[in-house]
Design a protein around this motif. Structure first.
Motif, mmCIF file in Angstrom:
data_model
loop_
_atom_site.group_PDB
_atom_site.id
_atom_site.type_symbol
_atom_site.label_atom_id
_atom_site.label_comp_id
_atom_site.label_asym_id
_atom_site.label_seq_id
_atom_site.Cartn_x
_atom_site.Cartn_y
_atom_site.Cartn_z
ATOM 1 N N PHE A 93 1.059 -1.072 -0.514
ATOM 2 C CA PHE A 93 -0.103 0.138 0.223
ATOM 3 C C PHE A 93 0.690 0.964 -0.123
ATOM 4 O O PHE A 93 1.858 0.828 0.796
ATOM 5 N N GLN A 111 -4.051 4.519 2.121
ATOM 6 C CA GLN A 111 -4.597 3.360 1.694
ATOM 7 C C GLN A 111 -4.296 2.078 2.502
ATOM 8 O O GLN A 111 -5.226 1.048 2.485
ATOM 9 N N ARG A 112 -3.046 1.673 3.244
ATOM 10 C CA ARG A 112 -3.275 0.250 4.603
ATOM 11 C C ARG A 112 -4.370 0.581 5.157
ATOM 12 O O ARG A 112 -4.997 -0.790 5.363
ATOM 13 N N ASP A 122 -7.963 -0.739 3.311
ATOM 14 C CA ASP A 122 -8.357 -1.988 3.217
ATOM 15 C C ASP A 122 -8.771 -2.887 3.844
ATOM 16 O O ASP A 122 -9.418 -4.265 3.688
ATOM 17 N N THR A 146 -7.581 5.471 -5.816
ATOM 18 C CA THR A 146 -6.725 4.700 -4.830
ATOM 19 C C THR A 146 -5.887 3.660 -5.637
ATOM 20 O O THR A 146 -5.109 2.589 -6.120
ATOM 21 N N ARG A 150 -7.774 0.547 -7.163
ATOM 22 C CA ARG A 150 -8.148 -1.244 -6.470
ATOM 23 C C ARG A 150 -9.007 -1.465 -7.214
ATOM 24 O O ARG A 150 -10.905 -1.365 -7.286
ATOM 25 N N LEU A 193 -9.703 9.945 1.076
ATOM 26 C CA LEU A 193 -8.626 9.681 -0.423
ATOM 27 C C LEU A 193 -8.894 10.033 -1.096
ATOM 28 O O LEU A 193 -8.544 10.338 -2.360
#
Length: 662
Positions: free
Chosen positions: A280, A285-286, A289, A326, A328, A648
């Motif tokens: 990440f 971002q971590r 998750d 991000t 994903r 984010l």
């Protein structure tokens, strides 16, 4: 990364950490090791991902013995408010990276490090302790760590009390390092793989006190069972306990109990988990998750920890930042496709119950937020042709259902093209607090943010189907004619209140901000947008987000607390919501973006406070809400998906506004 060193503010001991397993289960607790909520546990498992959550291992009682001395490494709080033992003099430091880690001082030369993490590869909770230095604590050199697991076996919303049905029996398998219990016959088996020696010594620990539950006006006392004690020689090696639940479910890819030595297995799990987390790109971002979890054969987003499941509205708002911003995109696609299969009469469900598969279709805006999320996803050009077609068809189904009319009087009005919604006793907008039959903010009629979403949805669909262009233009024109308050030039909150033609609600609320920011197509520009931004900034802006009602309103409630009735009565009547900073900042930038220091102002005025909040309350995360009155004490869930998601998303927006190097 949150790092706390001594001397530290005593209140920091109740800041919370979170380790999620990716299936709806998690481990969570506090810096001071006290459990302050019924949801704090080391092994909390989703038996039907992401629902059916049960608490199996609530915590541990840990101490170290050396030359007849007793050094506690955990704290407990008992009714009425007794903390024993007290770790405040021995707790040196706490760190959340790479996972929750504590350092305890035994003497000037001896330090014990304790850590806990959840392996997403196996859904196992790993506990490790190691000794650093050999000082005066033990003349003989013997350091024996003792760990008593504290068990319940209950629904995660419930509490546990001493009873004769609890099964203390311990079972051992072919692996002598594995001990198992099954507190109740209808629950998963608890497995512990360890390098310690187990002594069976069943007992009850009674009257644990959970202060956060007491503050919420709920039952707060619990009894926990302890089947025995594990002993470890810390001089010889680190101490390891690996907790897991034996669940037979195709949705839960839980690995079988490991047959390799506990230390080796824990080391390998740590290596894999560290490698996974290193991927990440940022702290945000971590943390993001944690909210991405399994549902059926696909994926979904939990609205928050510790008590929320996946809510439609929250999922589609949060995914714009958590996943799309991000990159994903595979997961965003999987979630959109999974949810599109739940369409009914043009509506997407807003909630799946913990038990049972019947979803609840009780939201006017969840389906519209889905359309917005589809737009953001398709704009990335990631989707293949068949996926694009399926998602566009889902959007068409929603718009057709809303145009023709569906549940709860949700229907585009024939007179102005705006979207009406509502029936007595049902909460349909995001301001959805309800106590018994009392809907606190019913907002029946044509709420302002619902129109912003509706017009955006029509314009999004018109990008591939021209039939929606005329309805979009008609609704846009009616919006401008009907929502502008001539006395302020800002927007009213609702028109045709209770379906009474011309009735208007002029409450100053944050919902108007979505006409200027937060959605793909702003409805307002220039002076009209500035009037909205100025009113929201003057009456609703706080360091942690936007109030839900202006303090000048007689219905304003500046504190969120007390009984469920008091809390729900304040939930959208002044309480601050951090996720609303996202649309506000976007609207503010549209109004002030040409100013030379606009981006610097955004960071200093609007983003620095939430970033500072990452080091408090729910560590590395953002809270659900905060008090409307200063000092804006955080409340609600300490880990909220859309709060983090909007931060984010704004970071991505700011990056896109970064001047391009010559």
């Amino acid at each position: 990364m949150t790092h706390i060193d001594r001397p530290f503010d005593i209140t920091r001991l109740e800041d919370e950490w979170l380790e999620a397993d990716g299936f709806g289960g998690f481990a969570s607790g506090t810096v001071g090791t006290l459990r302050t909520r019924r949801y704090h546990a080391l092994l909390l498992t989703a038996t039907r991902a992401p629902g059916g959550r049960v608490v199996l291992v609530n915590g541990v009682e840990v101490w170290l013995e050396a030359d007849g001395k007793h050094y506690p490494l955990s704290m407990q709080r008992y009714v009425p408010d007794v903390i024993y033992p007290d770790l405040t003099t021995s707790l040196l430091a706490f760190n959340t990276q790479p996972w929750p880690t504590w350092r305890f001082q035994l003497d000037p030369q001896s330090v014990v490090t304790a850590e806990v993490f959840v392996s997403k590869a196996t859904c196992e909770t790993v506990l490790r302790w190691r000794l650093e230095g050999l000082g005066r604590a033990s003349a003989s050199g013997a350091f024996t760590l003792k760990v008593r697991p504290l068990l319940s076996g209950r629904d995660y919303h419930a509490l546990h009390h001493e009873n004769p049905a609890f099964n203390f029996n311990a079972r051992t398998s072919d692996n002598p390092a594995c001990v198992s219990w099954q507190p109740y016959g209808d629950l998963p088996v608890i497995d512990v793989v360890t390098n310690g020696a187990y002594t069976h010594a069943p007992d009850w620990y009674r009257n644990f006190c959970y202060v956060r539950e007491r503050e919420r006006g709920l039952d707060f006392s619990e009894d926990l069972a302890t089947p025995g004690v594990f002993s470890f020689d810390l001089v010889g090696d680190e101490a390891v306990m690996i907790l897991s639940a034996s669940i037979v479910s195709p949705a839960l890819a839980v690995a079988p109990v490991s047959t390799e030595p506990a230390v080796a297995h824990a080391t390998e799990l740590a290596r894999i988990e560290q490698q996974r987390r290193n991927v990440f790109g940022s702290r945000l971002q971590r943390s993001a998750d944690a909210y991405i979890v399994a549902r059926s054969e696909g994926r979904t987003i939990l609205a928050g920890f510790p008590w929320f499941t996946d809510w439609g509205r929250d999922t589609f708002i949060a995914m714009r930042g958590l996943l799309i911003a991000t990159g994903r995109l595979d997961e965003a696609e999987a979630i959109l496709l999974e949810w599109s299969g739940t369409l009914s009469a043009g509506m997407l469900p807003n909630r799946f119950p913990d038990y049972g598969d019947t979803p609840e279709y009780n939201s006017v805006d969840a389906s519209l937020w889905f359309v917005v999320a589809v737009h953001d996803y398709l704009a990335t050009n990631h989707a293949k042709a068949d996926t694009r077609t399926r998602l566009q068809q889902a959007v068409e189904t929603i718009l057709t259902g809303y145009t023709n009319g569906t549940r709860f009087n949700i229907k585009a009005s024939t007179d102005d093209g705006l979207l009406g919604a509502g029936v007595p006793g049902v909460q349909l907008t995001w301001m959805d607090a309800k106590v018994g039959d009392w809907v606190v903010t019913p907002r029946i009629g044509k709420p302002v943010e619902v129109q912003a979403l509706w017009i955006n949805a029509l314009r999004i669909a018109a990008m591939w189907n021209p039939q929606w262009q005329v309805p979009a233009q008609r609704a846009w024109q009616a919006f401008h004619e009907r929502f502008t308050d001539p006395s302020t030039q800002a927007l009213v909150d609702n028109v045709d209140v209770d379906f009474v033609k011309g009735a208007v609600d002029r409450s100053i609320r944050p919902n108007q901000i979505f006409a200027a920011g937060g959605l793909p197509f702003p409805l307002l520009e220039g002076a009209a947008a500035r009037a909205v931004v100025d009113q929201v900034e003057a009456h609703l802006l706080t360091p942690f987000g936007l109030r839900t009602l202006a303090p000048s309103d007689p219905a304003y409630r500046g504190h969120y607390g007390g009984t469920p009735l008091q809390r729900d009565g304040a939930y959208h009547q002044g309480t601050v919501w951090p996720w609303l900073l996202g649309p506000f900042v976007e609207a503010w930038l549209r109004v002030h973006g040409a100013e030379p220091d606009a981006r610097a102002q955004v960071r200093a005025r609007f983003l620095d406070p939430p970033y500072a909040h990452l080091d408090h309350t729910g560590l590395d995360h953002l809270s659900e809400i905060a008090d409307g009155d200063a000092p804006h004490t955080p409340a609600g869930t300490p880990f909220q998906a859309w709060s983090l998601g909007e931060l984010l998303r704004i970071e991505k927006l700011l990056a896109e506004l970064e001047p391009t190097a010559a």
